[in-house]
Scaffold this active site. Structure first.
Site, PDB file in Angstrom:
ATOM      1  N   TYR A   1      24.441   0.755  12.375  1.00 23.76           N
ATOM      2  CA  TYR A   1      25.121   0.971  11.086  1.00 23.76           C
ATOM      3  C   TYR A   1      25.463   2.445  10.901  1.00 23.76           C
ATOM      4  O   TYR A   1      26.492   2.779  10.313  1.00 23.76           O
ATOM      5  CB  TYR A   1      24.251   0.475   9.917  1.00 23.76           C
ATOM      6  CG  TYR A   1      24.578  -0.948   9.512  1.00 23.76           C
ATOM      7  CD1 TYR A   1      24.258  -2.020  10.341  1.00 23.76           C
ATOM      8  CD2 TYR A   1      25.210  -1.229   8.302  1.00 23.76           C
ATOM      9  CE1 TYR A   1      24.566  -3.325   9.984  1.00 23.76           C
ATOM     10  CE2 TYR A   1      25.521  -2.533   7.938  1.00 23.76           C
ATOM     11  CZ  TYR A   1      25.195  -3.576   8.775  1.00 23.76           C
ATOM     12  OH  TYR A   1      25.504  -4.869   8.420  1.00 23.76           O
TER      13      TYR A   1
ATOM     14  N   SER B   1       7.469  -5.443   4.770  1.00 27.04           N
ATOM     15  CA  SER B   1       7.041  -6.153   5.995  1.00 27.04           C
ATOM     16  C   SER B   1       5.538  -6.353   5.974  1.00 27.04           C
ATOM     17  O   SER B   1       4.815  -5.446   5.545  1.00 27.04           O
ATOM     18  CB  SER B   1       7.387  -5.353   7.258  1.00 27.04           C
ATOM     19  OG  SER B   1       6.925  -6.047   8.414  1.00 27.04           O
TER      20      SER B   1
ATOM     21  N   THR C   1      -2.162   4.844   8.724  1.00 30.22           N
ATOM     22  CA  THR C   1      -2.270   5.553   7.437  1.00 30.22           C
ATOM     23  C   THR C   1      -3.341   4.852   6.609  1.00 30.22           C
ATOM     24  O   THR C   1      -3.534   3.642   6.743  1.00 30.22           O
ATOM     25  CB  THR C   1      -0.907   5.502   6.721  1.00 30.22           C
ATOM     26  OG1 THR C   1       0.063   6.091   7.584  1.00 30.22           O
ATOM     27  CG2 THR C   1      -0.924   6.268   5.402  1.00 30.22           C
TER      28      THR C   1
ATOM     29  N   THR D   1       2.424  -9.898   1.077  1.00 24.89           N
ATOM     30  CA  THR D   1       1.214  -9.110   1.369  1.00 24.89           C
ATOM     31  C   THR D   1       1.001  -8.015   0.316  1.00 24.89           C
ATOM     32  O   THR D   1      -0.070  -7.425   0.263  1.00 24.89           O
ATOM     33  CB  THR D   1       1.264  -8.473   2.782  1.00 24.89           C
ATOM     34  OG1 THR D   1       2.479  -7.729   2.906  1.00 24.89           O
ATOM     35  CG2 THR D   1       1.192  -9.519   3.866  1.00 24.89           C
TER      36      THR D   1
ATOM     37  N   PHE E   1       0.839  -1.212   0.000  1.00 24.92           N
ATOM     38  CA  PHE E   1       0.000   0.000   0.000  1.00 24.92           C
ATOM     39  C   PHE E   1       0.873   1.262   0.000  1.00 24.92           C
ATOM     40  O   PHE E   1       0.823   2.077  -0.941  1.00 24.92           O
ATOM     41  CB  PHE E   1      -0.931  -0.067   1.224  1.00 24.92           C
ATOM     42  CG  PHE E   1      -1.514   1.237   1.672  1.00 24.92           C
ATOM     43  CD1 PHE E   1      -2.189   2.061   0.777  1.00 24.92           C
ATOM     44  CD2 PHE E   1      -1.403   1.636   3.002  1.00 24.92           C
ATOM     45  CE1 PHE E   1      -2.745   3.274   1.201  1.00 24.92           C
ATOM     46  CE2 PHE E   1      -1.957   2.837   3.436  1.00 24.92           C
ATOM     47  CZ  PHE E   1      -2.623   3.663   2.538  1.00 24.92           C
TER      48      PHE E   1
ATOM     49  N   TYR F   1       5.866  -8.083  15.379  1.00 27.03           N
ATOM     50  CA  TYR F   1       6.015  -6.877  14.556  1.00 27.03           C
ATOM     51  C   TYR F   1       6.753  -5.791  15.350  1.00 27.03           C
ATOM     52  O   TYR F   1       7.741  -5.220  14.878  1.00 27.03           O
ATOM     53  CB  TYR F   1       4.624  -6.389  14.154  1.00 27.03           C
ATOM     54  CG  TYR F   1       4.619  -5.207  13.203  1.00 27.03           C
ATOM     55  CD1 TYR F   1       5.246  -5.273  11.959  1.00 27.03           C
ATOM     56  CD2 TYR F   1       3.953  -4.024  13.537  1.00 27.03           C
ATOM     57  CE1 TYR F   1       5.212  -4.200  11.082  1.00 27.03           C
ATOM     58  CE2 TYR F   1       3.914  -2.951  12.657  1.00 27.03           C
ATOM     59  CZ  TYR F   1       4.544  -3.043  11.432  1.00 27.03           C
ATOM     60  OH  TYR F   1       4.515  -1.974  10.565  1.00 27.03           O
TER      61      TYR F   1
END
Ligand code: UDP
Length: 315
Positions: free
Chosen positions: A162, A78, A178, A38, A14, A148
């Protein structure tokens, strides 16, 4: 502005597909990586004939090999809705851990900038309201949402490591709820679920009392915020979301009004660890990016309902 070659993981999802469209319109070249766990092929099909678009069907938990220079890596892959990450708990953890490791490794090799799509879920069921970026959160690591929440928390920690240790030029956004066109009607999230229930004349399923709150940001506002942060030299997490808060009960009424349907409501059990409230403190984004959402919830819902209506007609 310099044209960039951008790698976007999760580009068929999305948010990813809206971001792809925006970046192509800005004149950049985009390589989408997605394994459609997904995401949807239909979301990126309109870009297939564009010269500046490339697609690699790939699970980003596996080694990523990209030819040529890369300027920016955006890690959005994800499962992200509660029913999706309950269905794919291990893949969710792998893409947050191994997927983030691989994409950061790619950033290091290509000397590219990196942006991590993190989430308001890092705040868990928050004890601070509204949530600002300094709040460390209240997460149950072994609850259903832990897969998650903790993988995104790990991904944030890895991104900062990093940045500090390898001096990679990183960014972290924490995305709050969202919505908009291109959400999957069956992703289980509250807006697509209520809209589809209204359109099919079914009862709206409110989980718990419906007094729990969320704050919904329209997709175009989110994309604008993401791009502004991409262009800014700032490495700590930034909340992106709409601070206008609404209860799930009032959201149900608003969606029913917009669709003009007479619908009944059924109350179901509240899922385990469902946050009682959520609302972003966006002071940082306002100051740093001169950003705030402009699309009013009702206007965004009307656009979204129209999109689902067109989809529903085809089914
Ligand atoms: N919800 C609901 N009915 C539904 C789907 C969701 O009442 O059919 C509630 C859910 O329990 C939560 C809120 O709506 O309190 C937002 O859920 P969503 O899955 O959209 O995202 P979350 O913010 O929980 O990650």
């Amino acid at each position: 502005m310099k044209k960039m070659r951008i790698v976007l993981t999760g580009g068929a999802g999305f948010i990813g597909s809206h971001l792809t469209s925006f970046l192509l319109n800005e004149g950049h070249s985009v390589i989408v990586l997605d394994n459609f766990i997904t995401g949807k092929r239909e979301n990126i099909e309109p870009f297939f004939d564009k010269e500046e678009f490339d697609f690699i069907e790939q699970d980003v938990t596996k080694y990523i090999d990209i030819e040529g220079d890369v300027d920016y890596i955006l890690h959005f892959a994800s499962p992200a809705s509660p029913i999706d990450y309950l269905k794919y708990p291990i893949q969710t953890m792998k893409v947050g851990a191994l997927g983030t490791l691989n994409t950061l490794g790619l950033a290091k090799m290509k000397k590219a900038k990196f942006l991590l799509a993190s989430t308001s879920e890092v705040y868990g069921d928050p004890k601070v309201h509204p949530q600002n970026e300094d709040y460390w959160g209240h997460v149950n690591p072994i609850g259903p949402r832990g897969v998650y929440d903790e993988s995104k928390r790990y991904a944030e920690a890895l991104t900062m490591a990093y940045h500090k240790f390898h001096l990679i030029d990183t960014r972290i956004i924490r995305i709050f709820n969202t919505f908009g066109p291109k959400m999957r009607p069956d992703d289980g999230r509250v807006i697509p679920t209520f809209v589809m229930q209204c359109l099919k004349g079914k009862s709206l399923t409110i989980f718990g009392s419906g007094k729990q709150t969320r704050s919904f940001c329209y997709i175009s506002d989110l994309i604008d915020g993401i791009y502004r942060l991409m262009m800014k030299d700032y490495h700590f997490p930034v909340n992106l979301g709409n601070p206008k808060e609404i209860s799930i009960e009032n959201l149900a009424k608003s969606i029913a009004n917009i669709t003009g349907r007479e619908v009944s409501i059924v109350y179901k059990g509240l899922p385990e660890d469902d946050p009682q409230c959520r609302k972003p403190d966006i002071s940082k984004a306002k100051e740093l990016l001169s950003w705030e959402p402009h699309v009013d919830l009702m206007k965004g819902l009307i656009e979204t309902v129209e999109w689902f209506q067109s989809l529903h007609k085809e089914v």
